[in-house]
Write a protein that holds these residues in place. Structure first.
Motif, mmCIF file in Angstrom:
data_model
loop_
_atom_site.group_PDB
_atom_site.id
_atom_site.type_symbol
_atom_site.label_atom_id
_atom_site.label_comp_id
_atom_site.label_asym_id
_atom_site.label_seq_id
_atom_site.Cartn_x
_atom_site.Cartn_y
_atom_site.Cartn_z
ATOM 1 N N UNK A 54 3.068 7.098 34.363
ATOM 2 C CA UNK A 54 3.300 5.909 33.531
ATOM 3 C C UNK A 54 3.015 6.213 32.061
ATOM 4 N N UNK A 55 3.816 5.634 31.206
ATOM 5 C CA UNK A 55 3.526 5.718 29.773
ATOM 6 C C UNK A 55 3.576 4.322 29.195
ATOM 7 N N UNK A 56 2.531 3.948 28.502
ATOM 8 C CA UNK A 56 2.505 2.640 27.854
ATOM 9 C C UNK A 56 1.720 2.755 26.550
ATOM 10 N N UNK A 57 1.730 1.686 25.799
ATOM 11 C CA UNK A 57 1.051 1.701 24.505
ATOM 12 C C UNK A 57 -0.030 0.629 24.452
ATOM 13 N N UNK A 58 -1.068 0.912 23.715
ATOM 14 C CA UNK A 58 -2.116 -0.080 23.459
ATOM 15 C C UNK A 58 -2.147 -0.293 21.949
ATOM 16 N N UNK A 59 -1.902 -1.534 21.557
ATOM 17 C CA UNK A 59 -1.879 -1.834 20.118
ATOM 18 C C UNK A 59 -3.207 -2.462 19.707
ATOM 19 N N UNK A 98 -1.134 3.034 20.206
ATOM 20 C CA UNK A 98 -1.612 4.316 20.741
ATOM 21 C C UNK A 98 -1.011 4.577 22.112
ATOM 22 N N UNK A 99 -0.423 5.762 22.271
ATOM 23 C CA UNK A 99 0.249 6.071 23.534
ATOM 24 C C UNK A 99 -0.760 6.490 24.606
ATOM 25 N N UNK A 100 -0.578 5.945 25.794
ATOM 26 C CA UNK A 100 -1.413 6.333 26.936
ATOM 27 C C UNK A 100 -0.467 6.747 28.060
ATOM 28 N N UNK A 101 -0.645 7.972 28.561
ATOM 29 C CA UNK A 101 0.148 8.429 29.713
ATOM 30 C C UNK A 101 -0.805 8.599 30.882
#
Lengths: 345, 216
Positions: A32-37, A43-46
């Motif tokens: 999974x790849x998602x972002x935390x703003x 910021x990308x989190x994989x």
């Protein structure tokens, strides 16, 4: 006109595709790849590996301005990811993280706050019962210590792996100086690279605390050079990992480079240059694993041992890897130690 | 030191041919049509695909003839104003849609080969490649729809191409060019992205019809 309409429809559907609710299911092979703003930074989190285990090792990468991608090695995929999931988080102003970050938000407390947001999102996505283990490397040690010494943050994590990292910048500089002198004198006695070691020893002996950012940076450069001079030891070059994955979509290289060259990184180094968490460590009670490389001049073994003696945790252990420098060279051994630590906690 | 003025004089004289002006005849092509051309191109890098659609508006066209010692060299120079809409998709990073206004200079040789240079400015909107979460101060996690950022864009492009008009008897040109896109403010700094553009330039019949009406 119909073609134009079709093109516009395709563009809009591409844009809107990310609005759809993602179906999150735990699996043995999560990717999974998602972002935390948070405060201007996306910021990308994989997350990769076994999320069914209910345990996630969260990488707090080195730098500042490094990349979580550099830890996504073949050995990490083969050895650790089948057991537990790994969350590769790119910190603000690093690697794939993007946004309109304001200079005022490039502070260590902000990095700690970002880490908290990332953990909250991981628990939101994979379940509140999911156990999070921090694996902080190098500069990541400062970020993790900032996070763990703030409020009740440590309640969010089940363990802390401190791998070749730093929690007290001036003390770490002192440990680097001591190591360069001690190992340098041994090498000079053996007649190896005498001129270079003498040059380094002369420089570090001339330093007076508190060091300036320039002095601390030069000390760091010498620490890297010192590792190259150790006979029979081959430091792991991060550039090799980048080159091996040059043609892949896992890392935006231009973003990594622009973030790395961002002058704001220097501002951050000025802030942490005299930063020490030593007096606050007694408040940390999470289980701790300290890993050190015997040839690591950047974050010497003494820094890890200092953390071990000061921390309030009752459950703590230390491992020194005899043929490693700063970049976790004995990867299999490091990863097996991580797996064992996570399994026990 | 005594010889310095002499030396300078010699160096100066030796550079004179560089400044020598080749006789040049510039004729403005008053017959050129102020109708726009349409440029359609693949735009991206090795593994990140994208596209670019440009409307190219000629503002001036010159025929230039340079007379050298032994031969005469002629070429056509075009100045254009371009408006383009581009998009690229970078998996795991972002999708970027941007609008650019470019000033373009093109030089076309008699052989049909041409070179062009185009600086531009514009605006970009990125869409993050992945669900984006926010956490409130109370610790509540929510999704942010259409998360992304707006940046100013500066573009510098240079390329070459071939005019097929003569051989095909159709207004078609093929071209390739390399651009450097600079997005700012990106994390209080900038983000630079090199891109490759390969495409064709044509005059769609839609524009031609309009042109013929305006000429009447």
């Amino acid at each position: 006109m119909n073609k134009l309409k079709a093109a516009v429809t395709i563009i809009i559907s591409l844009m809107l595709s990310q609005c759809q609710n993602e179906k999150i299911t735990a699996s043995l092979d999560t990717d999974d790849t998602f972002y935390v703003e948070n405060d201007g930074a996306a910021m990308r989190v994989s997350v990769k590996g076994n999320t069914q285990s209910g345990k996630i090792m969260l990488i707090v990468h080195g730098g500042p301005g490094g990349s979580a991608f550099l830890y996504h090695t073949e050995k990490m995929q083969i050895l650790l990811e089948p057991h537990n999931a790994v969350a590769y988080w790119d910190q603000r102003i690093a690697s794939a993280s993007q946004g309109t970050v304001n200079k005022e938000t490039v502070t260590l407390p902000q990095f700690g706050d970002d880490l908290k947001s990332v953990i909250q999102v991981l628990k939101y996505r994979y379940g509140t019962a999911t156990k999070i283990y921090l694996m902080s490397h190098s500069w990541g040690g400062m970020v993790a210590t900032q996070f763990l010494t703030s409020g009740t943050n440590q309640e969010l994590v089940s363990g802390w792996i401190f791998a070749n990292a730093v929690h007290d910048w001036p003390r770490n500089d002192q440990n680097t100086i001591d190591m360069i002198i001690a190992r340098g004198e041994q090498e000079i006695e053996l007649g190896r690279n005498v001129a270079k070691w003498q040059e380094m020893i002369r420089y570090v002996q001339s330093l007076v605390f508190p060091l300036t950012v320039v002095q601390s940076k030069k000390l760091n450069d010498y620490a890297w050079e010192a590792m190259d001079l150790i006979e029979g030891f081959a430091p792991l070059n991060e550039d090799d990992i980048i080159n091996e994955n040059l043609i892949s979509d896992r890392i935006p290289y231009t973003s990594l480079l622009c973030n790395l060259l961002n002058p704001v990184q220097r501002q951050l180094l000025r802030e942490v240059n005299e930063k020490s968490f030593s007096d606050l460590l007694v408040n940390i009670t999470v289980p701790l694993l300290v890993c050190s490389g015997r040839h690591d001049f950047v974050c010497p073994t003494a820094t890890g041992l200092d953390l071990l003696t000061r921390i309030g945790s009752a459950d703590k252990q230390s491992i020194t890897f005899n043929n490693s420098g700063h970049n976790l060279e004995e990867q299999s051994a490091y990863i097996n130690a991580f797996i064992e630590f996570i399994a026990c906690h | 030191m005594r010889f310095k003025p002499k030396l300078l004089f010699i160096i100066f004289c030796s550079t004179l041919p560089v400044f020598a002006v080749t006789p040049k005849q510039i004729v403005t092509d008053s017959t050129f049509h102020r109708t726009p051309s349409l440029k359609a191109a693949y735009m991206g890098s090795i593994i990140y695909p994208g596209f670019k659609i440009t409307s190219e508006w000629p503002t001036a066209v010159y025929m230039i003839t340079k007379t050298g010692r032994n031969r005469e060299k002629s070429y056509r120079k075009e100045k254009c104003l371009n408006i383009s809409l581009s998009m690229y998709y970078h998996k795991g990073f972002h999708t970027n849609v941007f609008l650019l206004a470019e000033r373009q200079w093109r030089r076309i040789g008699l052989s049909g080969w041409f070179t062009e240079f185009a600086p531009g400015i514009g605006i970009s909107r990125t869409f993050l490649s992945g669900i984006t979460y926010r956490v409130s101060e109370a610790g509540v996690v929510s999704q942010k729809p259409l998360a992304g950022f707006t940046y100013a864009v500066i573009s510098i492009a240079s390329g070459l191409g071939y005019d097929l008009t003569r051989s095909w008897n159709k207004p078609v040109r093929l071209y390739a060019r390399i651009s450097m896109l600079i997005f700012a403010p990106y994390n209080s700094y900038f983000y630079a992205r090199p891109t490759l553009e390969i495409g064709l330039i044509t005059k769609p019949s839609l524009f031609n019809k309009k042109h013929s009406v305006s000429n009447e």
